[in-house]
Scaffold this motif. Structure first.
Motif: not given
Length: 154
Positions: A48, A50-52, A54-55, A80, A121-124
């Protein structure tokens, strides 16, 4: 000739714009004799960037038409970038209450898509998502592929 080029360019733009939400897509097709062995855990490595945004995370199960089971229990492990692991138990619902296949069927193969995480939201960083079936027998019959798609939420 000019009209034909413009048409082809327009068609290409349509196809490109249709996939602008897809972040990741991969399919595992190594099911010997169309059997998903209980010991055969399928893993997907995802990055990932782009963590800005949502997925949505969606499983795609390809199976024979008129599958003998209404649902398939699966265990999903999401590791993660911090090394934390979330375990998710879900049932892939293959048929509706009337017994009709819920997947998109073409010929004798149906592709069932089922989202198991929506608008998250997935962190980078790098993720490992592993999927195993929790069927009562040593293998799950009549499976041709298992896929994972990660898309941007709407």
């Amino acid at each position: 000739m000019k009209t034909k080029k413009i048409f082809l360019l327009g068609l290409m733009l349509v196809f490109i714009s249709c996939n602008d939400k897809k972040v990741f897509s991969e399919y595992k097709t190594d099911f010997k004799s169309n059997q998903w062995q209980k010991s055969d855990v399928k893993s997907f490595d995802i990055t990932i960037d782009d963590e800005s945004k949502n997925h949505d995370l969606t499983l795609i199960l390809s199976h024979v038409y008129d599958y003998q089971f209404d649902q398939v229990p699966v265990i999903i492990s999401v590791k993660n970038p911090k090394g934390e692991t979330e375990i998710i138990n879900i049932d892939l619902i293959l048929k509706d209450s009337a017994g009709k296949d819920k997947g998109d069927c073409l010929g004798d193969i149906c592709d069932l898509k089922q989202t198991f995480k929506k608008n998250v939201n997935l962190i980078k960083g790098n993720y490992v998502i592993s999927v195993a079936h929790d069927f009562n027998n040593s293998y799950l019959p009549n499976i041709s592929s298992l896929g994972l798609e990660v898309t941007l939420s709407e």
